[in-house]
Design an enzyme around this catalytic site. Structure first.
Site, PDB file in Angstrom:
ATOM      1  N   ASP A 186      25.324 -30.712  45.702  1.00 48.65           N
ATOM      2  CA  ASP A 186      23.906 -30.309  45.759  1.00 48.65           C
ATOM      3  C   ASP A 186      23.569 -29.536  46.937  1.00 48.65           C
ATOM      4  OD1 ASP A 186      23.259 -31.703  43.237  1.00 48.65           O
ATOM      5  OD2 ASP A 186      22.228 -33.108  44.366  1.00 48.65           O
ATOM      6  N   LYS A 243      21.057 -26.848  43.889  1.00 53.12           N
ATOM      7  CA  LYS A 243      19.756 -27.310  43.315  1.00 53.12           C
ATOM      8  C   LYS A 243      18.729 -26.948  44.559  1.00 53.12           C
ATOM      9  CE  LYS A 243      19.400 -31.108  40.565  1.00 53.12           C
ATOM     10  NZ  LYS A 243      19.413 -32.614  40.435  1.00 53.12           N
TER      11      LYS A 243
END
Ligand code: SAH
Length: 414
Positions: free
Chosen positions: A207, A229
């Site tokens: 992430d 993300k």
């Protein structure tokens, strides 16, 4: 009895072997600190442990009580029949005469014996050990156990810090997924297990908020998939992430899903676990230090403090404060938990503050916003609840930022 002068003539005093002690009887004579440590080690390895000593440590008594099937306690002095059935004997009494007697009896039975008092007078020695996943490090330094422990510690920390590359060469027999909580961002704030699994991985799916500095140390063969993300830009959808971790694992690879903070705190870790379970993929979760507590801590703010705050709530701001369907419980949040911690709450901060004040949280309540906590770019903005949103805007803070509201924030000013 083996009295070993061989080391002097260049012949090693022993050969390292790995003993499978599971379900085999190991006799420990003695009940003090060393005997306890040894008994614990053998019990943890699944051995049947017989302990012979007139007095036993509290830990031994408690262990024997909680797992009686593993222990046979003989609370008296040693007598020769105590070695019946033993595969291995450890003698760790403070009486050299008893230790010698035990060693002699073991020798007569062709049973290896470890002497805690004079290692060289036993027929076996216990090395300094470190176990890490499938790795077992065993160190002996002649009769210098502290030197052995020191070398073991150096190796252990090099393994854990990744400076000894230990990525398994052999392909995994079956693939697996580990959801690893990477902590708030500082690469030192991942757990030891998380870091080990990361360095053992074939594939790392990461992430944006994960501690990316750790990725630089990975071997070039490791496939790194970046989900990138961020609040407004999703490189991969959650379904795509679920599918990529499952597919790589089904192809026999060791997958680490590296996430920011803790995988189960607003991390959609539960959905990833469910996808693995549904696909029959082995999955484990390694907790991480969540930014919900680490970000306040990095600003010197304890989320609880005796006499100031006895409870705290962690709240997602990633929902509309004006919509009842979003599940807000304003009356409860406004006057319930002493400390409120808000994640993903910058865009909605105006509305959240307004509702909290309207439902009874005083506008002058101290509050703080902590941006990129634990990283070199960390910034902290403090203001009252009523003024925080404007102060954050003035300061130009963006995500990732944690907001803390409550009297504890004032403690951080000291
Ligand atoms: N699982 C994560 C939270 C994911 S939600 C955890 O346990 O920490 C993403 C939110 O976490 C961000 O919007 C921000 O509010 C917070 N966050 C994560 N890392 C942060 C950091 N280093 N500094 C400030 N906030 C952070």
């Amino acid at each position: 009895m083996v009295c070993n002068d061989d080391a002097v003539s260049g012949v090693p005093a022993g050969l390292p072997v790995l003993l499978d002690v599971a379900d085999r009887l190991v006799v420990v004579v003695g009940g003090g600190t060393v005997a306890t440590r040894r008994a614990r080690m053998f019990a943890d390895a699944g051995a049947q442990v017989r302990i012979v000593a007139p007095e036993l440590s509290l830990e031994l008594l408690e262990r024997a009580e909680s797992t009686p099937a593993l222990f046979d306690l003989r609370v008296r002095r040693y007598s020769p029949g105590d070695l019946d059935g033993a595969w291995l004997v450890v003698t760790a009494t403070d009486d050299a005469g008893v230790n010698a007697e035990v060693a002699t009896a073991a020798e007569a039975r062709q049973c290896f014996c470890v002497r805690a008092d004079v290692a060289s007078a036993g027929s076996a020695r216990i090395p300094a050990m470190h176990m890490s996943g499938e790795l077992i490090i065993s160190v002996n330094a002649g009769d210098d156990p502290r030197r052995a422990a020191e070398l073991r510690n150096l190796i252990a920390s090099a393994l854990e810090l990744g400076s000894l590359a230990t990525r398994p060469i052999r392909a995994a027999t079956t693939g697996s997924v580990a959801l690893v909580g990477g902590g708030p961002g500082d690469p030192e704030l991942i757990t030891v297990r998380g870091r080990r699994l990361l360095f053992e991985a074939d594939v790392v799916v990461t992430d944006r908020l994960a501690p990316r500095a750790l990725l630089d140390a990975l071997s070039p063969e490791v496939e790194i998939i970046d989900c990138g993300k961020s609040a407004h830009r999703h490189n991969l959808t959650q379904d795509e992430i679920n599918s990529v971790i499952v597919q790589r694992a089904l192809a026999g690879r060791r997958v680490v899903r590296l996430k920011g903070g803790d995988p189960f705190v607003f991390g959609r870790g539960g959905e990833e676990v469910a996808a693995c379970v549904a696909a029959g993929v082995a999955v484990q979760v390694v907790p991480g230090i969540t930014s919900a507590t680490a970000a306040p801590a990095a600003a010197g703010i304890p989320v609880t403090h005796r006499g100031v705050a006895a409870d705290f709530a962690v709240v997602s701001g990633h929902r509309d404060p004006g919509r009842a369907e979003a599940g807000w419980n304003w009356p409860e949040l406004a006057v319930g938990p002493a400390t409120l911690v808000l994640l993903m709450g910058l865009d909605t901060l105006d509305g959240i503050a307004e509702e909290l004040i309207r439902h009874g949280r005083p506008a002058h309540t101290p509050a703080a916003a902590i941006h990129r906590a634990t990283l070199p770019e960390q910034r902290v903005v403090r203001a009252s609840l009523g003024e925080l949103a404007a102060a954050v805007r003035r300061a130009g803070l963006a995500a990732p930022t944690v907001v803390v509201i409550g009297e504890v924030v004032a403690l951080g000013d000291r």
